[in-house]
Design an enzyme around this catalytic site. Structure first.
Site, short mmCIF file in Angstrom:
data_model
loop_
_atom_site.label_atom_id
_atom_site.label_comp_id
_atom_site.label_asym_id
_atom_site.label_seq_id
_atom_site.Cartn_x
_atom_site.Cartn_y
_atom_site.Cartn_z
CG HIS A 148 42.68 -8.10 42.30
ND1 HIS A 148 43.01 -6.82 41.93
CD2 HIS A 148 42.22 -8.01 43.56
CE1 HIS A 148 42.73 -5.98 42.90
NE2 HIS A 148 42.26 -6.68 43.92
CG ASP A 197 44.46 -6.82 46.99
OD1 ASP A 197 43.87 -5.88 46.44
OD2 ASP A 197 43.89 -7.87 47.33
CG ASP A 247 39.07 -5.53 45.03
OD1 ASP A 247 37.91 -5.91 45.24
OD2 ASP A 247 40.00 -5.72 45.84
CG HIS A 258 41.84 -1.45 45.95
ND1 HIS A 258 42.65 -1.70 44.87
CD2 HIS A 258 41.44 -2.65 46.38
CE1 HIS A 258 42.74 -3.00 44.67
NE2 HIS A 258 42.01 -3.61 45.58
#
Length: 1013
Positions: A62, A64, A186, A431
């Site tokens: 994951h 970001d 997420d 996000h």
């Protein structure tokens, strides 16, 4: 015979034209570069074992796209003191390890990072990656430019950022690059419109990690962690299989095999004193058994990865290879577990093969509470200035894509690069970007990227005007752009004559009141495109706007005029010049009303009257077309809770969390009057009441001639914190619609409308623990309340994402700004204490307040919401020419489409594609039963829509534009709830739209040679 030859010659010529124009349909999801025979997709999945609990191990990372570090810092792996994360190393390492063992699998999600890496690779590495993709060993999941937020994003931006990634994958990897699964692991809550978008992009499933703690607990107990999400009123076409991950997106506790983790590796050397394989496998299978008890089939998905994991992929794969080997060996001794490398798509296919009936979900997953006192509803408003910048960037991007298309089909040069703005806006939807949950240094990087995109878009706008406006080849003078959000414009303030170009990106005629700062004490005349004098009015700029930090202007007045009937997808030019004050058609100077202590203040136009109480200084009533609504509006603030975050009941309010200290909001002023009226201005076009609440809060209540809404133009900040109390500022509207009593309605990403109940959830039993923040919802477009009979409705439209609610019958509140002194301990590690120009952040924004009869409410707020989102764009050209000279050299009106579309239809997208074709998205802006007339299905004809051009070929595509609808084959699902049916669409160029439907077409244009004769 001769006639037949001439006919054949025409056919050959037409065929040549088509070939030269590039009118050759690519196959759905087909790469432009030849590749080896592919075995990707569901056929690449490892076989499962009937009668066993199949444990699908999904290796993933994951990453970001900005959060604690900037995008580039994350990609290159710098600033390790903040976080040890380097995406380039992840991709390098994973590609190497996938080649070592054909059984291994890996999924990748964020195209912003992948594309940066891909463009750095040599041909040999790119060929290796293509082979891995074609064999299904490397699979792209989600496929958007980022994993976007679902609360604070506008649906147009979600579509754009997804399409950006999907089409690059399509162009590079073809069919095997088409993601089948959405992976929103997420984001902090999940929207119904987001699910609808995925369904219309052809996805077979959606997985996420975060949902309310009570919702998850109840789903685990009832084995309903997986469901069918009925995401719209369109029937089964809007169905989307949806699964909740068991452990967010983390591996089982104790089984993180990464250089970032400290878990014990699997040691299978029996000669070693560290030998642990038997116990480790036993512990792992116990966890699998525990997880399987929460799911309804013999398949479970385990997320084997986490934040920026796999920087040394060998560590993961070496341990997972052993885990699979030794766990599966136990089958000979009666174990019911079968471990395999898998992907989310392979897992979904396994569930689909079960032929089970699934529960149906019709609401959304907001708000998200991770525990009883941590409701992630503060980020709905966090960083309001950046949220506004993103919304304005979205509007600008839509216009620039239209202009870029026009430049292309007219073979004119575009000096700007629209892709810069596409990528900047794509990153901004992350996000931890538009959500406002990043570090201060990171948001500044996002802002810098957006600014670069704006500059490129302005170059496109300039190219458009320079191409479209000149009549005789006369070069257009330099086009200028202004910061009108702070009422600052060098051209209008310092030029005796100038032209205002106003571009309307909506496919409907729009009336727009233009406000531009002008030199103090001067009078002006405004001429429309035909040279007719337009009514205009000069009105003082509000004191709160004057004081905005960073404003560089001496202007104290604004010139206001109505740009009437702006053409659909087109522009109008208005000519403005200074003129002697005694001139007969000079601009009207606003009158300052005389104050009488204690007497109510009233402003009125032909359709509206607004009354402000002379004692309280607050709005008290609004009259629309003769019908009076009693309504009050004021600003208040909640004190943010200051805790140490050591336990749930000591959680602080922060960037993510909204947790007020108590349930009471405090007024700005504690004196007799809640607000002070500093000025009341009247005039023929606009009337205003200027309010002063406190040294850091002011507002203008404004109404325009011919309009039926109240504009509330507010300036808030710097929020004072010298008392060591963080503050959450709200605008509260109180009405006499008391029967709303706990029921209110909010939009989903600016589109669908969802019904909300105070202290209640549709999908699970809810325990109220935070009476304020637990009832807050994201607002991207509208929030309204109405009486049960539908006779009265109060609606507020917003100009950016905000949190909002109705905590008491008849009341609406929206959080507009927040400044907090403590972190909420969810990773950012700094308080939400924004500053700009060496002081606390000052924000300017506006709300539109609509009071209406229930039956006509939708047709009041739906078009206005579109206009608020797609505000016309202004540019300025200083000139020494008189109007007639200007008009002889330049067009003063121009439009890209031949006619306005029906009033319930919006042209969402018009853009040029890399292969020379064009993409258009049409949407029905009303939902089922919102309006007796406008909610009906509507048919739009695209025949002769583009003046001077003929649509030579067209094909309907999925929403992402990366595959043709006729070639999309989604998995079919059964539900234990009601069934839906959908109608077959009409044939192009006649496009039928059902309520809330979006349809996408890829088409080719050729010039209509008949116009040259």
């Amino acid at each position: 015979m001769a006639a037949r030859r001439r006919k054949m010659d025409r056919i050959v010529v037409l065929a040549c034209i088509i070939l030269l124009a590039g009118i050759i349909h690519p196959s759905s999801c087909r790469s432009s570069k030849p590749s080896v025979k592919s075995s990707c997709g569901y056929q690449s999945c490892h076989a499962t074992k009937p009668g066993f609990i199949n444990v699908h191990l999904v290796p993933h990372t994951h990453d970001d796209v900005g959060w604690l570090k900037t995008v580039d810092q994350y990609y290159y792996g710098s600033r390790t003191g903040i976080q040890k994360a380097g995406v380039q190393y992840i991709l390098d390492s994973v590609i190497e390890e996938l080649q070592a063992n054909r059984e291994r699998r890996f999924i990748y999600v964020e195209m912003a990072f992948f594309w940066q890496w891909w463009e750095e690779q040599n041909d040999s590495t790119q060929d290796i990656v293509r082979d891995l993709v074609n064999q299904g060993r490397l699979e792209f999941i989600n496929g958007g430019w980022c994993m976007n937020d679902e609360a604070t994003t506008h649906y147009a931006d979600i579509v754009d950022q997804m399409a950006l990634g999907l089409n690059l994958l399509n162009d590079t990897f073809g069919e095997c690059g088409c993601p089948r699964i959405a992976w929103q692991i997420d984001p902090f809550g999940h929207s119904k419109e987001q699910a609808f978008i995925f369904s219309q992009m052809g996805y077979d499933g959606l997985f996420f990690g975060r949902l309310d703690h009570e919702d998850k607990k109840q789903r685990m107990a009832s084995k309903t962690m997986e469901m069918i999400w009925a995401s719209s009123s369109l029937g089964k076409t809007g169905w989307l299989f949806t699964g909740v991950n068991y452990n967010l997106y983390q591996p089982p506790p104790g089984f993180c095999f990464d250089i970032l983790c400290s878990d014990v590796p699997l040691i299978d050397n029996k000669k070693s004193k560290e030998y642990n394989i038997d116990q480790r496998v036993t512990d792992f299978l116990k966890y699998c058994q525990q997880q399987s008890e929460a799911y309804a089939t013999d398949h479970i998905l385990l997320t084997m990865g986490g934040d920026f994991t796999y920087q040394d992929a060998n560590v993961w794969y070496k341990n997972m290879d052993k885990l699979i080997k030794y766990a599966n060996e136990r089958q000979a001794n009666g174990s019911r577990f079968n471990l395999l490398y898998s992907t989310p798509s392979c897992y979904v296919k396994s569930l689909n093969d079960v032929k089970k009936s699934w529960p149906l979900k019709t609401d959304d997953f907001f708000p998200y509470g991770s525990d009883a006192h941590s409701y992630w509803t503060g980020y709905f408003t966090s960083r309001p200035a950046f949220k506004y910048m993103v919304r304005q960037g979205s509007n600008l991007l839509q216009a620039c894509k239209q202009m870029d298309s026009a430049l292309s089909w007219n073979r004119a040069t575009n000096k700007g690069d629209v892709n810069v703005m596409k990528r900047a806006m794509g990153i901004a939807q992350h996000h931890d970007a538009v959500s406002g949950t990043e570090k201060q240094a990171v948001v500044q990087d996002y802002q810098s990227r957006l600014h670069e995109g704006v500059v490129e878009c302005q170059k496109t706008q300039t190219s458009f005007y320079q191409s479209q406006l000149p009549i005789r080849g006369q070069a257009l003078p330099d086009v200028k752009y202004c910061q009108l959000n702070v009422s600052q414009c060098d051209v209008s303030e310092n030029s005796s004559r100038f032209v205002v170009n106003i571009y309307n990106s909506l496919a409907s005629n729009v009336d727009k009141y233009v406000r531009i700062p002008v030199a103090n004490g001067e009078s002006y005349q405004v001429l429309d495109p035909d040279g007719n004098v337009v009514d205009s009015q000069v009105i003082p700029i509000a004191a709160g706007v004057h004081a905005i930090p960073g404003r560089i202007s001496t202007a104290t007045d604004e010139l206001v005029f109505l740009a009437a009937q702006l053409p659909p997808i087109g522009s109008k030019s208005y000519y403005v010049e200074k003129i002697a004050k005694n001139h007969r058609r000079v601009s009207f100077k606003s009158k300052l009303q005389r104050f009488i202590p204690g007497q109510d203040h009233i402003i009125s136009t032909d359709k509206m009257k607004v009354r402000v109480d002379g004692t309280t200084g607050l709005l008290s009533s609004v009259t629309v077309n003769g019908k009076e609504f009693f309504v009050q509006q004021e600003f208040l603030w909640y004190p943010g809770y200051n805790g140490d975050n050591e336990s749930a009941d000591r959680r602080s309010s922060g960037a993510y969390i909204f947790r007020p200290n108590g349930t009471d909001a405090f007024p700005m002023r504690r004196t007799m009057a809640a607000a002070i009226i500093t000025a009341v201005y009247t005039g023929p076009l606009v009337q205003e009441i200027h309010q002063f609440y406190d040294s850091w809060v002011s507002q203008v209540i404004r109404i325009y001639r011919g309009q039926e809404h109240v504009e509330l133009d507010w300036v808030i900040g710097p929020i004072p914190v010298s008392d060591k109390i963080g503050k959450e500022v709200i605008s509260r509207v109180t009405t006499t619609i008391l029967q709303s009593d706990g029921t209110f309605y909010t939009d989903s990403n600016g589109r669908q409308t969802l019904r909300r109940e105070l202290d209640d959830r549709e999908s699970y039993t809810y325990t109220p623990t935070e009476p304020v923040s637990g009832n807050y919802y994201p607002i991207n477009s509208h929030l309204y309340i109405r009486d049960p009979l539908g006779e009265q409705q109060a609606t507020i439209l917003v100009d950016r994402s905000q949190g909002g609610s109705s905590l008491v019958g008849g009341l609406i509140e929206l959080m507009v700004h927040r400044r907090l002194l403590h972190d909420d301990s969810f990773g950012v590690e700094e308080p939400l204490d924004e500053t700009a120009f060496q002081r606390g952040l000052v924000v300017r924004g506006s709300h539109y307040l609509i009071l209406s009869d229930g039956p006509t409410s939708a047709r009041r707020y739906r078009p206005l919401a579109q206009q608020l989102y797609k505000q016309p764009h202004l540019s300025f050209v200083p000139t020494a020419l008189h109007f007639n000279e200007w008009k002889s050299l330049y067009r003063t009106q121009h439009q890209l489409i031949s006619r306005a579309l029906p009033e319930n239809v919006n042209l969402l997208t018009l853009e040029k594609r890399t292969d020379g074709s064009y993409l258009i998205r049409l949407e029905h802006i009303y939902d089922v039963e919102e309006d007796k007339v406008l909610s009906a299905p509507v048919t739009v004809s695209l025949h002769n829509l583009f003046p001077g051009f003929v649509i030579m070929s067209a094909e309907e595509a999925m929403l992402g534009g990366n595959q043709f609808r006729k070639e999309s084959q989604r998995l079919m699902w059964n539900s234990m709830d009601r069934q839906y049916s959908s109608k077959r669409p009409t044939k192009f160029p006649d496009v039928e739209l059902q309520p809330m439907e979006i349809r996408t077409f890829i088409f080719h244009l050729v010039r209509d040679n008949r116009l040259d004769k």
